[in-house]
Design an enzyme around this catalytic site. Structure first.
Site, PDB file in Angstrom:
ATOM      1  N   GLU A  40      12.755  12.318   0.688  1.00  0.00           N
ATOM      2  CA  GLU A  40      11.643  11.755  -0.074  1.00  0.00           C
ATOM      3  C   GLU A  40      10.310  12.354   0.365  1.00  0.00           C
ATOM      4  N   HIS A  97      13.877  10.868   4.326  1.00  0.00           N
ATOM      5  CA  HIS A  97      13.300  12.157   4.697  1.00  0.00           C
ATOM      6  C   HIS A  97      13.204  13.114   3.534  1.00  0.00           C
ATOM      7  N   SER A 139       0.512  27.119  -4.863  1.00  0.00           N
ATOM      8  CA  SER A 139       0.962  28.494  -5.090  1.00  0.00           C
ATOM      9  C   SER A 139       0.491  29.035  -6.431  1.00  0.00           C
ATOM     10  N   LYS A 194       5.787  29.642   4.270  1.00  0.00           N
ATOM     11  CA  LYS A 194       4.937  29.353   3.106  1.00  0.00           C
ATOM     12  C   LYS A 194       3.460  29.486   3.485  1.00  0.00           C
ATOM     13  N   SER A 238      13.721   5.403 -13.156  1.00  0.00           N
ATOM     14  CA  SER A 238      12.726   6.237 -13.825  1.00  0.00           C
ATOM     15  C   SER A 238      12.720   7.646 -13.241  1.00  0.00           C
ATOM     16  N   SER A 239      12.709   7.740 -11.902  1.00  0.00           N
ATOM     17  CA  SER A 239      12.673   9.060 -11.270  1.00  0.00           C
ATOM     18  C   SER A 239      13.899   9.885 -11.640  1.00  0.00           C
ATOM     19  N   THR A 250       8.590  26.254   6.439  1.00  0.00           N
ATOM     20  CA  THR A 250       7.240  25.777   6.094  1.00  0.00           C
ATOM     21  C   THR A 250       6.204  26.778   6.564  1.00  0.00           C
ATOM     22  N   ARG A 303       1.622   0.514  15.233  1.00  0.00           N
ATOM     23  CA  ARG A 303       1.237   0.412  13.829  1.00  0.00           C
ATOM     24  C   ARG A 303       1.631  -0.969  13.320  1.00  0.00           C
ATOM     25  N   TYR A 344       9.680  15.202   1.428  1.00  0.00           N
ATOM     26  CA  TYR A 344       9.508  16.550   0.861  1.00  0.00           C
ATOM     27  C   TYR A 344       9.335  16.471  -0.643  1.00  0.00           C
ATOM     28  N   ASP A 404       8.615  21.587 -25.812  1.00  0.00           N
ATOM     29  CA  ASP A 404       8.512  20.229 -25.272  1.00  0.00           C
ATOM     30  C   ASP A 404       9.586  20.059 -24.209  1.00  0.00           C
ATOM     31  N   TRP A 432       7.194  -0.577   4.452  1.00  0.00           N
ATOM     32  CA  TRP A 432       7.841  -0.006   3.264  1.00  0.00           C
ATOM     33  C   TRP A 432       9.269   0.414   3.578  1.00  0.00           C
ATOM     34  N   HIS A 468       0.849  -1.197   0.000  1.00  0.00           N
ATOM     35  CA  HIS A 468       0.000   0.000   0.000  1.00  0.00           C
ATOM     36  C   HIS A 468       0.881   1.242   0.000  1.00  0.00           C
ATOM     37  N   HIS A 500      15.419  11.700  12.859  1.00  0.00           N
ATOM     38  CA  HIS A 500      14.197  11.755  13.667  1.00  0.00           C
ATOM     39  C   HIS A 500      13.318  10.528  13.444  1.00  0.00           C
ATOM     40  N   HIS A 501      13.686   9.691  12.492  1.00  0.00           N
ATOM     41  CA  HIS A 501      12.964   8.428  12.334  1.00  0.00           C
ATOM     42  C   HIS A 501      13.582   7.337  13.189  1.00  0.00           C
TER      43      HIS A 501
HETATM   44  C1  HEA Z   1       0.700   9.128  -0.438  1.00  0.00           C
HETATM   45  C2  HEA Z   1       0.713   8.185   0.434  1.00  0.00           C
HETATM   46  C3  HEA Z   1      -0.481   7.540   1.069  1.00  0.00           C
HETATM   47  C4  HEA Z   1      -1.836   7.669   0.829  1.00  0.00           C
HETATM   48  C5  HEA Z   1      -2.523   8.537  -0.188  1.00  0.00           C
HETATM   49  C6  HEA Z   1      -2.487   6.789   1.760  1.00  0.00           C
HETATM   50  C7  HEA Z   1      -3.879   6.638   1.823  1.00  0.00           C
HETATM   51  C8  HEA Z   1      -4.507   5.868   2.784  1.00  0.00           C
HETATM   52  N1  HEA Z   1      -3.905   5.100   3.750  1.00  0.00           N
HETATM   53 FE1  HEA Z   1      -1.920   4.850   4.015  1.00  0.00          FE
HETATM   54  N2  HEA Z   1       0.032   4.614   4.307  1.00  0.00           N
HETATM   55  C9  HEA Z   1       1.050   5.271   3.661  1.00  0.00           C
HETATM   56  C10 HEA Z   1       0.898   6.198   2.649  1.00  0.00           C
HETATM   57  C11 HEA Z   1      -0.335   6.580   2.144  1.00  0.00           C
HETATM   58  N3  HEA Z   1      -1.564   6.142   2.552  1.00  0.00           N
HETATM   59  C12 HEA Z   1       2.345   4.885   4.175  1.00  0.00           C
HETATM   60  C13 HEA Z   1       3.701   5.398   3.729  1.00  0.00           C
HETATM   61  C14 HEA Z   1       2.091   3.951   5.185  1.00  0.00           C
HETATM   62  C15 HEA Z   1       3.097   3.236   6.074  1.00  0.00           C
HETATM   63  C16 HEA Z   1       3.278   1.816   5.608  1.00  0.00           C
HETATM   64  C17 HEA Z   1       4.157   1.066   6.560  1.00  0.00           C
HETATM   65  O1  HEA Z   1       3.843   1.045   7.774  1.00  0.00           O
HETATM   66  O2  HEA Z   1       5.168   0.505   6.101  1.00  0.00           O
HETATM   67  C18 HEA Z   1       0.630   3.816   5.240  1.00  0.00           C
HETATM   68  C19 HEA Z   1      -0.014   2.990   6.147  1.00  0.00           C
HETATM   69  C20 HEA Z   1      -1.381   3.007   6.346  1.00  0.00           C
HETATM   70  C21 HEA Z   1      -2.024   2.396   7.458  1.00  0.00           C
HETATM   71  C22 HEA Z   1      -1.332   1.683   8.619  1.00  0.00           C
HETATM   72  C23 HEA Z   1      -1.154   0.241   8.277  1.00  0.00           C
HETATM   73  C24 HEA Z   1      -0.378  -0.455   9.364  1.00  0.00           C
HETATM   74  O3  HEA Z   1       0.332   0.232  10.145  1.00  0.00           O
HETATM   75  O4  HEA Z   1      -0.497  -1.683   9.439  1.00  0.00           O
HETATM   76  C25 HEA Z   1      -3.361   2.581   7.301  1.00  0.00           C
HETATM   77  C26 HEA Z   1      -4.407   2.101   8.232  1.00  0.00           C
HETATM   78  O5  HEA Z   1      -5.435   2.668   8.365  1.00  0.00           O
HETATM   79  C27 HEA Z   1      -3.544   3.345   6.092  1.00  0.00           C
HETATM   80  C28 HEA Z   1      -4.759   3.754   5.596  1.00  0.00           C
HETATM   81  C29 HEA Z   1      -4.902   4.570   4.490  1.00  0.00           C
HETATM   82  C30 HEA Z   1      -6.205   4.979   3.997  1.00  0.00           C
HETATM   83  C31 HEA Z   1      -7.547   4.592   4.552  1.00  0.00           C
HETATM   84  C32 HEA Z   1      -5.936   5.791   2.919  1.00  0.00           C
HETATM   85  C33 HEA Z   1      -6.997   6.484   2.106  1.00  0.00           C
HETATM   86  O6  HEA Z   1      -6.694   7.857   2.028  1.00  0.00           O
HETATM   87  C34 HEA Z   1      -7.126   5.893   0.726  1.00  0.00           C
HETATM   88  C35 HEA Z   1      -8.340   6.522   0.077  1.00  0.00           C
HETATM   89  C36 HEA Z   1      -8.393   6.190  -1.372  1.00  0.00           C
HETATM   90  C37 HEA Z   1      -9.074   5.142  -1.850  1.00  0.00           C
HETATM   91  C38 HEA Z   1      -9.783   4.218  -0.938  1.00  0.00           C
HETATM   92  C39 HEA Z   1      -9.096   4.919  -3.318  1.00  0.00           C
HETATM   93  C40 HEA Z   1     -10.460   4.558  -3.855  1.00  0.00           C
HETATM   94  C41 HEA Z   1     -10.601   3.089  -3.827  1.00  0.00           C
HETATM   95  C42 HEA Z   1     -11.804   2.484  -3.801  1.00  0.00           C
HETATM   96  C43 HEA Z   1     -13.072   3.255  -3.816  1.00  0.00           C
HETATM   97  C44 HEA Z   1     -11.914   1.001  -3.673  1.00  0.00           C
HETATM   98  C45 HEA Z   1     -12.332   0.391  -4.934  1.00  0.00           C
HETATM   99  C46 HEA Z   1     -11.117   0.395  -5.797  1.00  0.00           C
HETATM  100  C47 HEA Z   1     -10.891  -0.420  -6.822  1.00  0.00           C
HETATM  101  C48 HEA Z   1     -11.979  -0.982  -7.646  1.00  0.00           C
HETATM  102  C49 HEA Z   1      -9.484  -0.770  -7.159  1.00  0.00           C
HETATM  103  N4  HEA Z   1      -2.319   3.588   5.534  1.00  0.00           N
HETATM  104  C1  HEA Z   2       4.498  14.798   2.771  1.00  0.00           C
HETATM  105  C2  HEA Z   2       5.190  14.123   3.626  1.00  0.00           C
HETATM  106  C3  HEA Z   2       5.676  14.630   4.964  1.00  0.00           C
HETATM  107  C4  HEA Z   2       5.894  15.915   5.409  1.00  0.00           C
HETATM  108  C5  HEA Z   2       5.725  17.218   4.673  1.00  0.00           C
HETATM  109  C6  HEA Z   2       6.358  15.770   6.770  1.00  0.00           C
HETATM  110  C7  HEA Z   2       6.704  16.854   7.568  1.00  0.00           C
HETATM  111  C8  HEA Z   2       7.266  16.723   8.818  1.00  0.00           C
HETATM  112  N1  HEA Z   2       7.462  15.546   9.513  1.00  0.00           N
HETATM  113 FE1  HEA Z   2       6.974  13.708   8.905  1.00  0.00          FE
HETATM  114  N2  HEA Z   2       6.710  11.849   8.196  1.00  0.00           N
HETATM  115  C9  HEA Z   2       6.236  11.490   6.959  1.00  0.00           C
HETATM  116  C10 HEA Z   2       5.872  12.355   5.954  1.00  0.00           C
HETATM  117  C11 HEA Z   2       5.994  13.736   6.055  1.00  0.00           C
HETATM  118  N3  HEA Z   2       6.400  14.438   7.137  1.00  0.00           N
HETATM  119  C12 HEA Z   2       6.141  10.060   6.829  1.00  0.00           C
HETATM  120  C13 HEA Z   2       5.655   9.276   5.610  1.00  0.00           C
HETATM  121  C14 HEA Z   2       6.563   9.527   8.041  1.00  0.00           C
HETATM  122  C15 HEA Z   2       6.592   8.064   8.486  1.00  0.00           C
HETATM  123  C16 HEA Z   2       7.601   7.214   7.800  1.00  0.00           C
HETATM  124  C17 HEA Z   2       7.454   5.799   8.327  1.00  0.00           C
HETATM  125  O1  HEA Z   2       7.968   5.532   9.434  1.00  0.00           O
HETATM  126  O2  HEA Z   2       6.748   4.991   7.666  1.00  0.00           O
HETATM  127  C18 HEA Z   2       6.937  10.680   8.866  1.00  0.00           C
HETATM  128  C19 HEA Z   2       7.448  10.541  10.142  1.00  0.00           C
HETATM  129  C20 HEA Z   2       7.920  11.604  10.878  1.00  0.00           C
HETATM  130  C21 HEA Z   2       8.668  11.443  12.079  1.00  0.00           C
HETATM  131  C22 HEA Z   2       9.093  10.118  12.714  1.00  0.00           C
HETATM  132  C23 HEA Z   2       8.023   9.625  13.627  1.00  0.00           C
HETATM  133  C24 HEA Z   2       8.382   8.263  14.139  1.00  0.00           C
HETATM  134  O3  HEA Z   2       8.513   7.326  13.331  1.00  0.00           O
HETATM  135  O4  HEA Z   2       8.565   8.139  15.358  1.00  0.00           O
HETATM  136  C25 HEA Z   2       8.945  12.711  12.526  1.00  0.00           C
HETATM  137  C26 HEA Z   2       9.709  13.008  13.761  1.00  0.00           C
HETATM  138  O5  HEA Z   2      10.279  14.033  13.911  1.00  0.00           O
HETATM  139  C27 HEA Z   2       8.381  13.645  11.568  1.00  0.00           C
HETATM  140  C28 HEA Z   2       8.469  15.022  11.662  1.00  0.00           C
HETATM  141  C29 HEA Z   2       8.057  15.896  10.677  1.00  0.00           C
HETATM  142  C30 HEA Z   2       8.213  17.350  10.777  1.00  0.00           C
HETATM  143  C31 HEA Z   2       8.787  18.139  11.915  1.00  0.00           C
HETATM  144  C32 HEA Z   2       7.726  17.854   9.603  1.00  0.00           C
HETATM  145  C33 HEA Z   2       7.729  19.330   9.224  1.00  0.00           C
HETATM  146  O6  HEA Z   2       8.182  19.500   7.891  1.00  0.00           O
HETATM  147  C34 HEA Z   2       6.369  19.979   9.390  1.00  0.00           C
HETATM  148  C35 HEA Z   2       6.468  21.494   9.272  1.00  0.00           C
HETATM  149  C36 HEA Z   2       5.121  22.152   9.225  1.00  0.00           C
HETATM  150  C37 HEA Z   2       4.536  22.804  10.276  1.00  0.00           C
HETATM  151  C38 HEA Z   2       5.187  22.868  11.618  1.00  0.00           C
HETATM  152  C39 HEA Z   2       3.173  23.424  10.139  1.00  0.00           C
HETATM  153  C40 HEA Z   2       3.159  24.796   9.511  1.00  0.00           C
HETATM  154  C41 HEA Z   2       4.009  25.779  10.245  1.00  0.00           C
HETATM  155  C42 HEA Z   2       3.516  26.897  10.871  1.00  0.00           C
HETATM  156  C43 HEA Z   2       2.082  27.224  10.890  1.00  0.00           C
HETATM  157  C44 HEA Z   2       4.513  27.840  11.472  1.00  0.00           C
HETATM  158  C45 HEA Z   2       4.399  27.945  12.975  1.00  0.00           C
HETATM  159  C46 HEA Z   2       4.626  26.621  13.641  1.00  0.00           C
HETATM  160  C47 HEA Z   2       5.419  26.446  14.729  1.00  0.00           C
HETATM  161  C48 HEA Z   2       6.350  27.468  15.225  1.00  0.00           C
HETATM  162  C49 HEA Z   2       5.352  25.154  15.505  1.00  0.00           C
HETATM  163  N4  HEA Z   2       7.759  12.946  10.571  1.00  0.00           N
HETATM  164 CU   LIG Z   3      11.250  12.524   8.237  1.00  0.00          CU
END
Ligand code: HEA
Ligand code: HEA
Ligand SMILES: [Cu+2]
Ligand code: CUA
Lengths: 288, 533, 394
Positions: free
Chosen positions: B262, B260, B275, B338, B176-177, B335, B457, B264, B113, B149, B84, B309-310
């Site tokens: 990634e 990380h 924007s 922005k 590809s990327s 952030t 999780r 962003y 292009d 993942w 997923h 931080h992960h």
């Molecule tokens: C861009 C990234 C992205 C997006 C969009 C989503 C979208 C969603 N994610 Fe995802 N998720 C992740 C990235 C994302 N996730 C990642 C990185 C993890 C961590 C994995 C890990 O732990 O290793 C995770 C893990 C994760 C978990 C935790 C699993 C676990 O820890 O065991 C859960 C549980 O609720 C969850 C739920 C969902 C749900 C409900 C949506 C919903 O927003 C989805 C809504 C969209 C749809 C439902 C599409 C429409 C589909 C249908 C209407 C069904 C019919 C379709 C067909 C006919 C094919 N996600």
């Molecule tokens: C689009 C993807 C995205 C983005 C943008 C971010 C943004 C940030 N993430 Fe997140 N993060 C993930 C995707 C993302 N993360 C994913 C996928 C994981 C889980 C991976 C995995 O384990 O599977 C993760 C996990 C993750 C962890 C690890 C948690 C754990 O596994 O224990 C942490 C810990 O520091 C973290 C921190 C942050 C912080 C500080 C930001 C900052 O960039 C946020 C900054 C934004 C704001 C703060 C809000 C706006 C700011 C203001 C309004 C200004 C005023 C605010 C203050 C002064 C407080 N993220």
């Molecule tokens: Cu991170």
């Protein structure tokens, strides 16, 4: 349409990309099957993938060469190629960075940690000295190995690569000055030096396996040593092959003093491979 | 599917010098070098993957509807979780962004292009073998990769052939990327129309320029990391094996050095889209253009030094934890800049609230919530109680779904009229927004509570005190899925039978594709560079 | 704007709002935990405090920032005749201000946060040290000073968990998935240092109320500490995905008063001496090593043991899932003399999923060995008796 703004050349539809992806599909699948000892499918798929890959490379590049020689690439296209080649080399640098990082991490962190007081609970009496095959394998005489001295073949190889860098630069000057003879000679020497390097590298590996008992499986030392030098060797091979192609193109009279990025790209790549080697020589061979 | 969109814009272009598209649609899809064709192919591929990934998510939610095992074995659950994530990240969000880049970058900078049309087509087609491998991995002995993942060893080392398929798929997607990014960077740096200086570029191009840089810098590192996994699995190396002097923690460091940046990569292009859209509906220029560019750049730079931080729970020295904590907190500053700029863009504007704008407003609120939970997680001590709980799941879905996905959705509604020349159904669009806005929060807000209460999780079954919130979350998820079907329906009917769109559908839109080109944009645009004052 | 009237906004806000309300007012008996459970150690309390502190800061920022946004949404809408002020799109001063303010706020957060980290990491002069080893799928605790060691694993019966398609035959209890056979027991008010590690893959020793979440990394020892301030039972779970039963390896810590702890450790010494590494399941009947079982008896018992411990990897067919999980059918080791197989069973295979099964009773090991040697098409006819196992242990 194939030409546009200011004569910037935009390629017409082409089958090569899809052919390339097909090749990669079979190649990847082959690799997977082969690694899991699912034969003969593994080898078969690898073979198919590889042949299609070669077919694609030959096909695609000959198109590019034809276009280039046909004068379809203007200055702007040339600049595009320069940008892209630079970024590609940057990505290669980052790839090697991962493995140098692994080497650094092992030496600076994991091995010392494994030897510290807490971990003595698990690894009784492991003296964490680099080079090492690790706390478990070190105990097993079957894994004891000797390291590759830096001042023998490696030093020689350094000299080879550095001089090949010089010869390719010489060839480049000759090309710009329009001295075909020197150009071909310079390139030929570069290719020769490159393949000699590879020869020595192969010999060194044989030596490591048979005499030093230094293997890919020799713990983290063996892993980093062979993966780093191995990937470098692989890149040298690619570079040498590309140089050979360029050599033949030069002999066929391709390139002009002011339009020869094909040549430069490969030269850049060659220098990159050269620099990586210096890193290897220092961190893998000298500073053990 | 793919043909629909392609023909939608092919329909109107003059066939005079188009020798190729008289061939069948498939030949065209296979061989095209046109950035609009390839853009559409990317977008449709991403859409499909989004549904597949979504379907997997729904399966996860179904199993989590109540305690006990009802639908699947734990191994399958773990595989679904893993795939997923991979599908959503590498299959849906990233390709969708590249699709927009293909469509928009050339038009916005006044180029005909992409710099390398053939390479462009290859970047797309390399994803297909990868997708096949990833999907097929479910059907081989041992099943798909089930390590999450993040693919931490030594668990991946136990995986079967499915894990190898996943690893090779990642290699391909990385390639590809990288190619796509090189293409985009080169196009932006070298193909801008005369007078289109870097600081005149629409912000979408800026964010993509920076994203492409992040991709080229980190994808090779990921490739290196998974290559080491492969050799540890099959060739007896000891990178991640203590017995041989390696360390599983080393993989985490290398992985998160990629991981990380990634995340962003998954948000910056969305920032770019937002924007573009907010000024259009505020009918006034983006506030603080320059500071937006600098903020994006600083986010990118900072993203390279926060990966730890992960890993707060691996037991790294206090100095390390503190460094990564401070660095991570710092990212809140750019952030924030922005967010503030976007809001100031709306300030003293003349706002209307068509669907794209609604999604952008949703983006602002929900992404900020996700950012806050991120900040909470960045505090080492708090992360200790929240690491690997549903709080983290809530955090990243808040930044990924309203962040990345809504950013993309807003983009689709915003540019669909331009791409296809047809106008979407506004009422349906609003329904789509409001239902997914509510459904999203029903799905993921409770997960904060679950995490705080300590629910880990990646588990198929849970203790009794987590039952209620999980039930609610599952209900929300299916509603969310339904709202995505509205989206699909709206897009398809627009292409089929939408009414004619105006050349400048949004009066406030000011980038070249709106000011210089008709709707739908012809198959070939800016063959002679536009004149910019 | 009249365009809004027939727009989904109203409809949704009413129905959606109602829906949300309906959901939030589910049965009163339901437990809706919404925060970190009550802390039981100084560090945990600090964490709790930090979280509330930052939560409020974020809440305030959110209100201010989005107050501004919603103000403009209502004040500056075209439908209200708002005209764009196109010159209001740049101000270095404002940019500087809203760069500095968040920075200051962050410093206000960083200071207390740093203090807690330093506390957390200070594992110096503990009152006692316990080694915690994760394995697939359970935990082992070794009290180094007292030479006591035992295994601790899930005690919730599968009849409560159920199987895909098969409903759970038994009602799930209060501590469903949070109960173990042998909990970790520690004295109250003492600095306890844990040396956390693992014998196969990465696990996470996570007990929120003690403020501890520490990966156990195979081959490495990482130390953490806690000082429980009140007696009681504290539950947690493995926090890092570790394969099939990751969701089924809970942690239970019982904090006892000095006296009760002394009593417990005395019994523990009697029950579990940490070497040789054997831990009788608490309920296991005292076994009589002189007893000689028949092939039938052994195979019957062995099949049960196999189903409980081996089937996950080696499969019911015994064919395993090569390459990860080797087949037992026709396996060299299984067909060879008993010693070889027992060696693997008792000490496991380093760096593979094959852990040590030394924790099983002699009878069970004898039974399962005999079973595998005479099933899946293997027919060695070899009988392995409990006494042989006792002999093989050491
Ligand atoms: C861009 C990234 C992205 C997006 C969009 C989503 C979208 C969603 N994610 Fe995802 N998720 C992740 C990235 C994302 N996730 C990642 C990185 C993890 C961590 C994995 C890990 O732990 O290793 C995770 C893990 C994760 C978990 C935790 C699993 C676990 O820890 O065991 C859960 C549980 O609720 C969850 C739920 C969902 C749900 C409900 C949506 C919903 O927003 C989805 C809504 C969209 C749809 C439902 C599409 C429409 C589909 C249908 C209407 C069904 C019919 C379709 C067909 C006919 C094919 N996600
Ligand atoms: C689009 C993807 C995205 C983005 C943008 C971010 C943004 C940030 N993430 Fe997140 N993060 C993930 C995707 C993302 N993360 C994913 C996928 C994981 C889980 C991976 C995995 O384990 O599977 C993760 C996990 C993750 C962890 C690890 C948690 C754990 O596994 O224990 C942490 C810990 O520091 C973290 C921190 C942050 C912080 C500080 C930001 C900052 O960039 C946020 C900054 C934004 C704001 C703060 C809000 C706006 C700011 C203001 C309004 C200004 C005023 C605010 C203050 C002064 C407080 N993220
Ligand atoms: Cu991170
Ligand atoms: Cu052990 Cu998860």
């Amino acid at each position: 349409m194939s030409t546009a703004t200011g004569g910037y050349y935009f390629a017409p539809p082409s089958k090569w990309p899809v052919v390339g992806s097909t090749a990669l599909f079979f190649f990847a699948s082959g690799l997977i099957l082969w690694m899991n000892q699912i034969q003969p499918w593994g080898n078969a798929s690898l073979l198919v993938g590889f042949s299609i890959l070669v077919y694609m490379l030959v096909g695609w590049f000959s198109v590019v060469i034809r276009e280039s020689e046909g004068g379809m690439y203007n200055k702007q296209v040339d600049t595009s190629y320069r940008w892209s080649m630079s970024w590609f080399i940057f990505s290669e640098v980052m790839f090697f960075a991962a493995f140098f990082g692994a080497l650094y991490y092992a030496r600076a962190f994991s091995v010392p940690w494994l030897g510290d007081v807490d971990n003595a609970l698990i690894w009784q009496g492991y003296d964490a000295k680099w080079p090492t095959a690790g706390p478990y394998l070190d105990k097993d005489p079957a894994y004891s190995f000797a390291i590759m001295g830096a001042w023998g073949i490696p030093l020689l190889n350094t000299a080879l690569l550095l001089s090949s860098g010089a010869t390719v630069t010489w060839a480049h000057h000759a090309l710009k000055a329009g001295h075909r003879g020197q150009l071909v000679l310079g390139l030929f020497l570069t290719v020769a030096l490159g393949f000699t390097f590879l020869g020595f590298q192969i010999y060194e590996y044989a030596h490591a396996y048979s005499d030093l008992n230094l293997k890919l499986t020799s713990g983290v030392f063996g892993s980093t040593f062979f993966m780093l030098t191995g990937f470098h060797g692989f890149h040298v091979t690619l570079g040498a092959v590309m140089l050979t192609v360029i050599l033949f193109r030069c002999m066929k009279g391709h390139f002009t003093p002011d339009h020869h990025f094909g040549f430069e790209a490969v030269a850049w790549y060659w220098h990159f491979v050269d620099v990586v080697w210096l890193g290897l020589f220092l961190f893998v061979y000298v500073l053990v | 599917m793919a043909n629909a969109a392609i023909d939608a814009n092919a329909a109107t272009h003059d066939h005079a010098h188009d020798h190729h598209d008289h061939k069948g649609p498939w030949t065209r899809i296979f061989t095209t070098t046109n950035h609009k064709d390839i853009g559409s192919m990317y977008l449709w591929f991403a859409f499909l993957m989004f549904f597949v990934g979504g379907a997997m998510a729904l399966a996860l939610r179904a199993e989590l509807f109540r305690p006990g095992l009802q639908w699947m074995q734990p191994e399958l659950f773990n595989s679904l979780t893993t795939v997923h994530a991979l599908v959503m990240i590498f299959g849906a969000v990233m390709p969708a962004f590249v699709g927009f880049a293909n469509w928009l970058v050339p038009m916005q900078i006044g180029a005909a292009d992409m710099a390398f049309p053939r390479l462009n087509n290859w970047s797309f087609w390399i994803m297909i073998p990868a997708a096949i491998l990833l999907m097929a991995s479910f059907f081989v002995p041992g099943g798909a990769a089930a390590s999450g993942w993040t693919l931490y060893p030594p668990l991946v080392t136990q995986g079967g052939i499915g894990t190898d398929m996943t690893i090779l798929a990642i290699h391909l997607l990385g390639a590809s990327s990288i190619m796509g990014s090189i293409n985009i960077i080169t196009t932006i740096l070298n193909l801008r129309a005369p007078g289109m200086t870097l600081m005149k570029m629409p912000l979408f191009c800026w964010t993509w320029l920076i994203t492409a840089y992040l991709l080229i810098a980190t994808m090779p590192v990921l490739a290196g990391a998974v290559t080491m996994l492969l050799t540890d699995r099959h060739f007896g190396t000891s990178f991640f094996n203590a017995a041989g002097g390696g360390d599983p923690t080393m993989f985490m460091h290398i992985f998160w050095f990629f991981g990380h940046p990634e995340v962003y990569i998954l948000i910056l292009p969305a920032f770019g889209i937002v924007s573009q859209i907010i000024p259009a509906f505020a009918r006034k220029p983006l506030f603080g253009y320059a500071s937006m560019v600098y903020a994006t750049a600083s986010i990118a730079i900072l993203s390279f030094i926060v990966w730890g931080h992960h890993m707060f729970t691996v037991g790294m020295p206090a100095a390390g934890q503190l460094f990564f904590m401070f660095a991570t907190m710092l990212i809140a500053v750019p952030t924030g800049v922005k967010i503030f700029n976007w809001i100031s863009t709306m300030w003293r504007g003349s706002l209307t609230f068509e669907t794209p704008m609604l999604f952008c407003i949703g983006f602002l609120c929900m992404f900020t919530l996700g950012g806050f939970s991120g900040l909470v997680l960045s505090i080492v001590a708090i992360d200790i109680t929240l690491h690997n709980t549903y709080y983290v799941v809530a955090h990243f879905h808040y930044v990924l779904f309203p962040g990345a996905i809504w950013g993309l959705t807003a983009g689709v509604y915003f540019w669909l009229p331009k791409f296809t020349g047809k106008m979407y159904n506004e009422t349906l669009g609003k329904w789509h927004f409001w239902i997914s806005a509510i459904a999203f929060n029903i799905t993921f807000f409770p997960q904060h509570f679950l995490g705080l209460a300590g629910m880990p999780r990646r588990i198929p079954d849970y203790a009794m005190q987590y039952a209620e919130w999980n039930q609610i979350s599952t209900v929300g998820a299916f509603l969310l899925g339904f709202s995505q079907l509205i989206f699909l329906y709206n897009v398809v009917t627009t292409i089929r039978s939408g009414e004619k769109a105006k050349e400048k559908q949004w009066e406030g839109a000011d980038s070249l594709e709106w000011t210089h080109l008709p709707s739908p944009v012809p198959y070939h645009t800016f063959e002679t560079a536009p004149v910019l004052k | 704007m009249q365009k809004m009237r027939n727009s989904p906004l109203r409809t949704i806000l009413s129905t959606g709002g109602a829906l949300l309300f309906a959901i939030l007012t589910l049965p009163a008996l339901a437990s809706y935990d919404v925060n970190i459970p009550a802390p039981a150690t100084p560090v945990a309390s600090q964490i709790y405090g930090l979280h509330m502190y930052i939560l409020w800061i974020c809440a305030v920022i959110f209100v201010i920032v989005f107050g501004a946004m919603f103000y403009s949404i209502f004040k500056f809408r075209k439908s209200k005749g708002a005209t764009p002020d196109v010159n209001f799109h740049e101000s270095t001063l404002i940019e500087i201000i809203w760069t500095i303010i968040p920075f200051v706020i962050l410093i206000a957060i960083a200071v207390p946060a740093t203090r807690t980290v330093l506390d957390m990491k200070d594992t110096s002069n503990p009152d006692m040290t316990i080694k915690v080893t994760g394995y697939q799928w359970g935990w082992r605790y070794d009290y180094s000073a007292d030479d006591v060691g035992f295994y601790s694993s899930l005690s919730t019966p599968w009849s409560q968990i159920g199987q895909p398609g098969i409903e759970a035959s038994e009602k799930q209890g209060n501590d469903y998935l949070l109960e173990v056979d042998n909990p970790l027991v520690v004295p109250v008010g003492k600095r306890i240092r844990l040396l956390v590690t693992s014998s196969d893959v990465i696990h996470g020793w996570y007990v929120p109320q003690l403020g501890i979440n520490q990966y156990g990394i195979p081959g490495f020892i990482k130390d953490v500490w806690f000082k429980a301030e009140k007696v009681g039972t504290f539950r947690g779970q493995c926090s890092q995905i570790c394969g099939k039963l990751h969701g089924y390896m809970p942690i239970v810590v019982i904090v006892k008063s000095e006296a009760d702890y002394a009593k417990w450790i005395a019994e523990a010494k009697a029950k579990w001496s940490s070497k040789p590494v054997i831990a009788m399941p608490a309920a296991a009947p005292a076994e009589d090593l002189s007893k000689k079982f028949t092939m039938a008896e052994l195979k019957a018992q062995g099949e049960k043991v196999y189903a409980a411990n081996c089937v996950a990897c080696h499969q019911a067919t015994g064919k395993g899932m090569p390459p990860a999980f080797p087949s037992l059918a026709g396996s060299k080791v299984v067909l060879a003399a008993a010693e070889q197989q027992l060696n693997v069973l008792l000490s496991g295979r380093p760096n593979t999923a094959m852990q040590s099964f030394a924790q099983l009773s002699n009878t069970d090991l004898a039974a399962v060995t005999t079973y595998t040697k005479n099933s899946f098409g293997n027919s060695t006819g070899t009988l392995v008796q409990p006494a042989d196992i006792k002999a093989a242990r050491k």
